[in-house]
Design an enzyme around this catalytic site. Sequence first.
Site, PDB file in Angstrom:
ATOM      1  N   GLN A  68       0.797  -0.912   0.061  1.00 27.45           N
ATOM      2  CA  GLN A  68      -0.122  -0.130   0.140  1.00 27.45           C
ATOM      3  C   GLN A  68       1.028   1.123  -0.004  1.00 27.45           C
ATOM      4  O   GLN A  68       1.392   1.370   0.967  1.00 27.45           O
ATOM      5  CB  GLN A  68      -0.648   0.053   1.268  1.00 27.45           C
ATOM      6  N   GLU A  92      -9.005  -0.974   7.139  1.00 26.57           N
ATOM      7  CA  GLU A  92      -7.776  -1.336   7.763  1.00 26.57           C
ATOM      8  C   GLU A  92      -7.811  -1.225   9.347  1.00 26.57           C
ATOM      9  O   GLU A  92      -7.206  -1.799   9.987  1.00 26.57           O
ATOM     10  CB  GLU A  92      -6.650  -0.406   7.292  1.00 26.57           C
ATOM     11  N   GLU A 152      -2.737   9.782  18.111  1.00 21.63           N
ATOM     12  CA  GLU A 152      -3.334  11.419  17.887  1.00 21.63           C
ATOM     13  C   GLU A 152      -4.130  11.784  16.856  1.00 21.63           C
ATOM     14  O   GLU A 152      -5.459  12.481  17.052  1.00 21.63           O
ATOM     15  CB  GLU A 152      -1.874  12.091  17.645  1.00 21.63           C
TER      16      GLU A 152
HETATM   17  C1  LIG Z   1       5.120  -0.879  11.191  1.00 17.80           C
HETATM   18  C2  LIG Z   1       4.619   0.298  10.093  1.00 17.80           C
HETATM   19  C3  LIG Z   1       4.025  -0.094   8.795  1.00 17.80           C
HETATM   20  C4  LIG Z   1       3.448   0.606   8.104  1.00 17.80           C
HETATM   21  N1  LIG Z   1       3.281   0.370   6.633  1.00 17.80           N
HETATM   22  C5  LIG Z   1       2.795   1.435   5.835  1.00 17.80           C
HETATM   23  C6  LIG Z   1       2.374   0.851   4.355  1.00 17.80           C
HETATM   24  O1  LIG Z   1       2.250  -0.278   4.135  1.00 17.80           O
HETATM   25  N2  LIG Z   1       2.139   1.853   3.556  1.00 17.80           N
HETATM   26  C7  LIG Z   1       2.218   3.143   3.802  1.00 17.80           C
HETATM   27  O2  LIG Z   1       1.859   4.053   3.109  1.00 17.80           O
HETATM   28  N3  LIG Z   1       2.623   3.608   5.129  1.00 17.80           N
HETATM   29  C8  LIG Z   1       2.814   2.546   6.018  1.00 17.80           C
HETATM   30  N4  LIG Z   1       3.334   3.248   7.329  1.00 17.80           N
HETATM   31  C9  LIG Z   1       3.412   4.596   7.596  1.00 17.80           C
HETATM   32  C10 LIG Z   1       2.429   5.000   8.392  1.00 17.80           C
HETATM   33  O3  LIG Z   1       1.167   4.971   7.808  1.00 17.80           O
HETATM   34  C11 LIG Z   1       2.975   6.506   9.051  1.00 17.80           C
HETATM   35  O4  LIG Z   1       4.012   6.294   9.809  1.00 17.80           O
HETATM   36  C12 LIG Z   1       1.878   7.094   9.756  1.00 17.80           C
HETATM   37  O5  LIG Z   1       0.774   7.596   9.075  1.00 17.80           O
HETATM   38  C13 LIG Z   1       2.592   8.373  10.531  1.00 17.80           C
HETATM   39  O6  LIG Z   1       2.892   9.219   9.783  1.00 17.80           O
HETATM   40  P1  LIG Z   1       4.604   9.696   9.886  1.00 17.80           P
HETATM   41  O7  LIG Z   1       5.529   8.503  10.146  1.00 17.80           O
HETATM   42  O8  LIG Z   1       5.111  10.446   8.769  1.00 17.80           O
HETATM   43  O9  LIG Z   1       4.435  10.643  11.237  1.00 17.80           O
HETATM   44  P2  LIG Z   1       4.151  11.989  11.251  1.00 17.80           P
HETATM   45  O10 LIG Z   1       2.818  12.301  10.534  1.00 17.80           O
HETATM   46  O11 LIG Z   1       5.178  13.103  10.809  1.00 17.80           O
HETATM   47  O12 LIG Z   1       3.868  12.252  12.792  1.00 17.80           O
HETATM   48  C14 LIG Z   1       4.840  12.722  13.851  1.00 17.80           C
HETATM   49  C15 LIG Z   1       4.240  12.640  15.071  1.00 17.80           C
HETATM   50  O13 LIG Z   1       3.253  13.956  15.091  1.00 17.80           O
HETATM   51  C16 LIG Z   1       1.692  13.729  15.380  1.00 17.80           C
HETATM   52  N5  LIG Z   1       1.081  14.369  14.641  1.00 17.80           N
HETATM   53  C17 LIG Z   1       0.987  14.408  13.435  1.00 17.80           C
HETATM   54  N6  LIG Z   1      -0.076  15.278  12.829  1.00 17.80           N
HETATM   55  C18 LIG Z   1      -0.785  15.542  14.103  1.00 17.80           C
HETATM   56  C19 LIG Z   1      -2.195  16.055  14.211  1.00 17.80           C
HETATM   57  N7  LIG Z   1      -2.744  16.681  13.148  1.00 17.80           N
HETATM   58  N8  LIG Z   1      -2.718  16.423  15.523  1.00 17.80           N
HETATM   59  C20 LIG Z   1      -1.700  16.036  16.400  1.00 17.80           C
HETATM   60  N9  LIG Z   1      -0.556  15.221  16.232  1.00 17.80           N
HETATM   61  C21 LIG Z   1      -0.019  15.116  15.176  1.00 17.80           C
HETATM   62  C22 LIG Z   1       1.701  12.346  15.034  1.00 17.80           C
HETATM   63  O14 LIG Z   1       0.821  11.482  15.881  1.00 17.80           O
HETATM   64  C23 LIG Z   1       3.054  11.711  15.250  1.00 17.80           C
HETATM   65  O15 LIG Z   1       3.215  11.478  17.024  1.00 17.80           O
HETATM   66  C24 LIG Z   1       3.688   2.173   8.216  1.00 17.80           C
HETATM   67  C25 LIG Z   1       4.348   2.410   9.506  1.00 17.80           C
HETATM   68  C26 LIG Z   1       4.342   1.437  10.315  1.00 17.80           C
HETATM   69  C27 LIG Z   1       5.177   1.922  11.795  1.00 17.80           C
END
Ligand SMILES: Cc1cc2nc3c(=O)[nH]c(=O)nc-3n(C[C@H](O)[C@H](O)[C@H](O)COP(=O)(O)OP(=O)(O)OC[C@H]3O[C@@H](n4cnc5c(N)ncnc54)[C@H](O)[C@@H]3O)c2cc1C
Length: 392
Positions: free
Chosen positions: A121, A239, A371
């Site tokens: 995905q 999901e 969050e």
């Molecule tokens: C094991 C694992 C498998 C994954 N598999 C996939 C996959 O198959 N395909 C895919 O596309 N992605 C995948 N992901 C990615 C996952 O969807 C993202 O890590 C997730 O959406 C968070 O995005 P980010 O890591 O960029 O963190 P950020 O969005 O940068 O967030 C950083 C911090 O800020 C906080 N934050 C951000 N925005 C807000 C808000 N509006 N209000 C309050 N707090 C906020 C978050 O809660 C977090 O604590 C996977 C992640 C993991 C850990």
Amino acid sequence: MNEFCQRARAWIADNLPHDWRSASAETHGEQEFLAIRRQWSRMLYEAGWLGLSWPQQYGGQGLTLLEEAAFAEEFAAARAPDFINRNAVGYIGPTLIAHGSDAQKQHFLPRILAGDDLWCQGYSEPKAGSDLASLQTTASDCGDHWLVNGQKVWITLGSEANWCYLLARTSTDRPRHRGISAMVVDMNSPGIEAVPITTITGSHEFSELFFTDVKVPKDALLGELHGGWKVAMTTLGYERSINFFARTADFRHEVSEVAELARRTMRGDRPAIEDQDIAQRLARCSEEAEALRHTIARYLPIWAETRAPGAESSVIKVMWSEAHQRLMELALDILGPYQQQRTGDGAEGDGKWPLGYLFTRAETIYAGTSEVQRNVIAQRFLGLPREERPRD
Ligand SMILES: Cc1cc2nc3c(=O)[nH]c(=O)nc-3n(C[C@H](O)[C@H](O)[C@H](O)COP(=O)(O)OP(=O)(O)OC[C@H]3O[C@@H](n4cnc5c(N)ncnc54)[C@H](O)[C@@H]3O)c2cc1C
């Protein structure tokens, strides 16, 4: 439903090899465990236990989400290993059912159930995780094909999958959410590079994906042009809900296993379970497992009727992921000084508790962070004002 459960239980008892119960990458090694999951998927498919709620014309059984949930309970009770294509069976397939063209459904759905194709995905990017609408990967219209350029990150099965369900920007003139399209991309297309990422557990379950001038056929569009946001939200609903049936069912069994661990692990001259703090935390986990079960039972009839999990799925996701973290922290506290040991003398259950603890760190992140789930709950359930975000 009783008859269905008995049939499922009997089939699992007759067909699940003893050595596969509670199997993991730790107990069998990463490659062998992958092979077990492939074989197990095939057995489930051939016996008609995969795609229970999918239409029969696409290889499913034409049942409802009630049967999906009941089967997940039996599956968890037997401590069966996960099947290989959980993401595709759990939420990419249902997305194709909801938004795919007839040709896409005919081609892809039976292959997903049979395990012929593995899917990943492609949502997240280095600058677009929680704020998914800011994604920058582009799909340019070149007349008879799309040209895809960009980078995705944290893509589960990104190095193994042969199909990717991708979100890309198809318009920069329209508001952010309305300039995204969903498409299905053949991972063997020239111009795709997958670079594995090593996780804290030591596994390579996800990868970075680089797309450079990747030609994608026009009929790869999934849903409407610029309608990718709607498709993406359908996927996230599945999901965070149906996909968690198995995990929430597993959780109840894990609570019992941690209770057992506390009974046999000594703290000085007494079992750990006699420690007030341990006992109270165990009781809380047990209550949380029951609360989850009842919450799912409350939503299930709604989902079974509409086939479209909505914001309630955020409640399940946040409840399960945070309770699961508490349970694994408790397991490590019970183990005390042996908690770091994943192999050798003193390692409990082939190191499954420290491994489980490390993996639960990811559970409040993937499929949307806690969050972000709380923001959804606040806005959709409690009617609180939307948070300030860039204007669409
Ligand atoms: C094991 C694992 C498998 C994954 N598999 C996939 C996959 O198959 N395909 C895919 O596309 N992605 C995948 N992901 C990615 C996952 O969807 C993202 O890590 C997730 O959406 C968070 O995005 P980010 O890591 O960029 O963190 P950020 O969005 O940068 O967030 C950083 C911090 O800020 C906080 N934050 C951000 N925005 C807000 C808000 N509006 N209000 C309050 N707090 C906020 C978050 O809660 C977090 O604590 C996977 C992640 C993991 C850990």
